[in-house]
Design a protein around this motif. Structure first.
Motif, PDB file in Angstrom:
ATOM      1  N   ASN A  60       0.838  -1.195   0.000  1.00 31.19           N
ATOM      2  CA  ASN A  60       0.000   0.000   0.000  1.00 31.19           C
ATOM      3  C   ASN A  60       0.873   1.245   0.000  1.00 31.19           C
ATOM      4  O   ASN A  60       1.832   1.338   0.757  1.00 31.19           O
ATOM      5  CB  ASN A  60      -0.919   0.014   1.220  1.00 31.19           C
ATOM      6  CG  ASN A  60      -1.687   1.334   1.344  1.00 31.19           C
ATOM      7  OD1 ASN A  60      -1.441   2.118   2.240  1.00 31.19           O
ATOM      8  ND2 ASN A  60      -2.601   1.569   0.424  1.00 31.19           N
ATOM      9  N   ILE A  61       0.540   2.174  -0.879  1.00 32.82           N
ATOM     10  CA  ILE A  61       1.170   3.486  -0.880  1.00 32.82           C
ATOM     11  C   ILE A  61       0.135   4.409  -0.254  1.00 32.82           C
ATOM     12  O   ILE A  61      -0.882   4.743  -0.876  1.00 32.82           O
ATOM     13  CB  ILE A  61       1.548   3.941  -2.302  1.00 32.82           C
ATOM     14  CG1 ILE A  61       2.602   3.001  -2.891  1.00 32.82           C
ATOM     15  CG2 ILE A  61       2.112   5.353  -2.265  1.00 32.82           C
ATOM     16  CD1 ILE A  61       2.032   1.770  -3.542  1.00 32.82           C
ATOM     17  N   SER A  62       0.348   4.787   0.984  1.00 31.93           N
ATOM     18  CA  SER A  62      -0.699   5.396   1.800  1.00 31.93           C
ATOM     19  C   SER A  62      -0.826   6.905   1.667  1.00 31.93           C
ATOM     20  O   SER A  62      -1.684   7.498   2.315  1.00 31.93           O
ATOM     21  CB  SER A  62      -0.468   5.044   3.274  1.00 31.93           C
ATOM     22  OG  SER A  62       0.820   5.491   3.701  1.00 31.93           O
ATOM     23  N   ASP A  63      -0.009   7.527   0.850  1.00 31.55           N
ATOM     24  CA  ASP A  63      -0.064   8.982   0.715  1.00 31.55           C
ATOM     25  C   ASP A  63      -1.497   9.432   0.421  1.00 31.55           C
ATOM     26  O   ASP A  63      -2.145   8.943  -0.510  1.00 31.55           O
ATOM     27  CB  ASP A  63       0.865   9.426  -0.420  1.00 31.55           C
ATOM     28  CG  ASP A  63       1.151  10.919  -0.412  1.00 31.55           C
ATOM     29  OD1 ASP A  63       0.199  11.692  -0.159  1.00 31.55           O
ATOM     30  OD2 ASP A  63       2.309  11.312  -0.648  1.00 31.55           O
ATOM     31  N   GLU A  64      -2.008  10.370   1.208  1.00 26.49           N
ATOM     32  CA  GLU A  64      -3.393  10.800   1.061  1.00 26.49           C
ATOM     33  C   GLU A  64      -3.667  11.493  -0.271  1.00 26.49           C
ATOM     34  O   GLU A  64      -4.832  11.681  -0.647  1.00 26.49           O
ATOM     35  CB  GLU A  64      -3.782  11.728   2.209  1.00 26.49           C
ATOM     36  CG  GLU A  64      -3.033  13.033   2.251  1.00 26.49           C
ATOM     37  CD  GLU A  64      -3.460  13.924   3.404  1.00 26.49           C
ATOM     38  OE1 GLU A  64      -3.123  15.117   3.360  1.00 26.49           O
ATOM     39  OE2 GLU A  64      -4.115  13.424   4.329  1.00 26.49           O
ATOM     40  N   VAL A  65      -2.633  11.849  -1.009  1.00 23.81           N
ATOM     41  CA  VAL A  65      -2.840  12.458  -2.322  1.00 23.81           C
ATOM     42  C   VAL A  65      -3.553  11.485  -3.254  1.00 23.81           C
ATOM     43  O   VAL A  65      -4.191  11.892  -4.228  1.00 23.81           O
ATOM     44  CB  VAL A  65      -1.484  12.915  -2.923  1.00 23.81           C
ATOM     45  CG1 VAL A  65      -0.660  11.717  -3.393  1.00 23.81           C
ATOM     46  CG2 VAL A  65      -1.701  13.888  -4.076  1.00 23.81           C
ATOM     47  N   PHE A  66      -3.495  10.184  -2.947  1.00 25.83           N
ATOM     48  CA  PHE A  66      -4.144   9.180  -3.786  1.00 25.83           C
ATOM     49  C   PHE A  66      -5.600   8.927  -3.403  1.00 25.83           C
ATOM     50  O   PHE A  66      -6.257   8.072  -3.992  1.00 25.83           O
ATOM     51  CB  PHE A  66      -3.371   7.858  -3.733  1.00 25.83           C
ATOM     52  CG  PHE A  66      -1.995   7.938  -4.337  1.00 25.83           C
ATOM     53  CD1 PHE A  66      -1.827   8.210  -5.680  1.00 25.83           C
ATOM     54  CD2 PHE A  66      -0.873   7.743  -3.556  1.00 25.83           C
ATOM     55  CE1 PHE A  66      -0.558   8.291  -6.242  1.00 25.83           C
ATOM     56  CE2 PHE A  66       0.394   7.816  -4.098  1.00 25.83           C
ATOM     57  CZ  PHE A  66       0.556   8.095  -5.447  1.00 25.83           C
ATOM     58  N   ASN A  67      -6.091   9.631  -2.401  1.00 28.01           N
ATOM     59  CA  ASN A  67      -7.485   9.442  -2.000  1.00 28.01           C
ATOM     60  C   ASN A  67      -8.458  10.019  -3.023  1.00 28.01           C
ATOM     61  O   ASN A  67      -9.645   9.701  -3.015  1.00 28.01           O
ATOM     62  CB  ASN A  67      -7.742  10.051  -0.619  1.00 28.01           C
ATOM     63  CG  ASN A  67      -7.045   9.268   0.486  1.00 28.01           C
ATOM     64  OD1 ASN A  67      -6.681   8.104   0.304  1.00 28.01           O
ATOM     65  ND2 ASN A  67      -6.851   9.905   1.629  1.00 28.01           N
ATOM     66  N   ASN A  68      -7.970  10.878  -3.901  1.00 30.87           N
ATOM     67  CA  ASN A  68      -8.754  11.386  -5.031  1.00 30.87           C
ATOM     68  C   ASN A  68      -8.026  11.027  -6.322  1.00 30.87           C
ATOM     69  O   ASN A  68      -6.799  11.084  -6.388  1.00 30.87           O
ATOM     70  CB  ASN A  68      -8.936  12.900  -4.933  1.00 30.87           C
ATOM     71  CG  ASN A  68      -9.847  13.288  -3.791  1.00 30.87           C
ATOM     72  OD1 ASN A  68     -10.979  12.820  -3.699  1.00 30.87           O
ATOM     73  ND2 ASN A  68      -9.352  14.146  -2.906  1.00 30.87           N
ATOM     74  N   PHE A  69      -8.799  10.674  -7.336  1.00 28.88           N
ATOM     75  CA  PHE A  69      -8.194  10.166  -8.571  1.00 28.88           C
ATOM     76  C   PHE A  69      -7.653  11.288  -9.446  1.00 28.88           C
ATOM     77  O   PHE A  69      -8.331  12.265  -9.732  1.00 28.88           O
ATOM     78  CB  PHE A  69      -9.216   9.353  -9.354  1.00 28.88           C
ATOM     79  CG  PHE A  69      -8.676   8.800 -10.643  1.00 28.88           C
ATOM     80  CD1 PHE A  69      -7.596   7.936 -10.637  1.00 28.88           C
ATOM     81  CD2 PHE A  69      -9.241   9.155 -11.863  1.00 28.88           C
ATOM     82  CE1 PHE A  69      -7.084   7.426 -11.823  1.00 28.88           C
ATOM     83  CE2 PHE A  69      -8.749   8.645 -13.049  1.00 28.88           C
ATOM     84  CZ  PHE A  69      -7.664   7.786 -13.029  1.00 28.88           C
TER      85      PHE A  69
END
Length: 319
Positions: A60-69
């Motif tokens: 898992n790459i947990s960086d929150e920047v990936f929470n939106n596509f």
């Protein structure tokens, strides 16, 4: 040499399309005699469950920047992970996100790709099957490049638990600076998305008026199905556009597709004719949809559907 699966997460969880992709990846890895690894981007609370469907390792790459596509951001990250894990075959779901990513990743990784695959690769030259000519035929696409990408159609393969949950490992990627800033996001919640739905109840202009949609929703509720509609219904504003199925809408392949008051124009059939069982209810005996139906009822939907709903209720009460 590894099969790498990008497992989508929605609202912080991996769901059916991810489990399908991992099952497909595991079977592909077995065919190729190699390992199967999966990864997620952003919040994915249940990523460990991917191990139960065949992933030997989960990252898992947990960086929150990936929470939106962001297609550019995701492309860079997926390509980086694929190379870090020594991938030769990349598998992802053929969702709206997957469709946005597949071509970009093909260019980024210099990889041949097949989008919308409908079955497992075949050993002879790594041939991948997919539907063509609006589902009227199937073709085998040979991927001859060293790196390969496959996006899998929803419901093309049944998720199978053939392993056990695994510990999720963290991974870092070099993503650069995002070019897009998401200010707000509106999503449909509380229903199974059409591409993932096993049961779909759909209706067309035969319902005469949007106020009559109650019987469609009641039948869907009793069956545990997702609702859908034809293009004229969506274009008229009777139903939201995310429910539009067909060549210009969402292509689906559910186990059961029930069409109420839909004539069956070729554009509609192109998006639903991969359904395993099609049931058509229409008062016009000459409706083209009957030619594609496994079961058909010639009758008024306002007479037939209430009877069908009562029959479903009685069946559920006795079982």
């Amino acid at each position: 040499m590894s099969v790498i699966i990008f497992a989508e997460s929605t609202d912080g969880k991996v769901k059916k399309n991810a489990f399908e992709a991992v099952t497909y990846g595991k079977k592909t890895a077995e065919l190729m005699g190699t390992s199967c690894k999966a990864f997620t981007l952003g919040l994915a609370e249940n990523a460990n469950e991917l191990g139960a469907y065949g992933a030997e390792e989960v990252y898992n790459i947990s960086d929150e920047v990936f929470n939106n596509f962001d297609s550019q951001l995701f492309t860079r990250a997926i390509a980086d992970v694929f190379n870090q894990l020594g991938g030769t075959i990349l598998i992802l779901a053929n969702t709206a996100m997957g469709k946005s990513l597949t071509g970009r990743l093909s260019v980024k990784l210099d990889a041949g790709c097949v989008s919308g695959a409908s079955g497992l690769p075949q050993n002879a030259g790594f041939q991948v099957p997919k539907s063509v000519y609006s589902g009227k035929a199937k073709a085998l696409y040979n991927i001859s490049s060293d790196k390969k990408i496959i996006s899998l159609m929803g419901n093309a393969i049944k998720p199978e638990k053939n392993g056990s949950e695994v510990d999720v490992k963290s991974l870092s990627v070099n993503i650069g600076t995002p070019a897009i800033k998401v200010i707000s996001r509106k999503t449909v919640s509380g229903i199974v998305p059409l591409p993932e739905a096993s049961l779909v109840v759909s209706a067309g202009r035969g319902l005469k008026d949007p106020s009559n949609w109650g019987i469609v929703e009641e039948l869907a509720s009793e069956l545990g199905a997702t609702t859908a509609c034809s293009r004229p219904v969506a274009d008229s504003g009777w139903r939201p556009h995310h429910e539009h199925v067909g060549q210009t809408g969402v292509a689906i392949r559910p186990t059961l597709y029930i069409a109420l008051g839909i004539s069956g124009a070729i554009q509609h059939l192109a998006g639903v004719n991969n359904s395993k069982v099609i049931v058509v209810i229409n008062k016009d005996p000459e409706a083209p949809f009957f030619k594609a139906a496994d079961y058909g009822i010639v009758g008024d939907v306002f007479d037939v559907v209430p009877r069908l709903i009562e029959s479903v209720k009685k069946f559920k009460a006795s079982h």
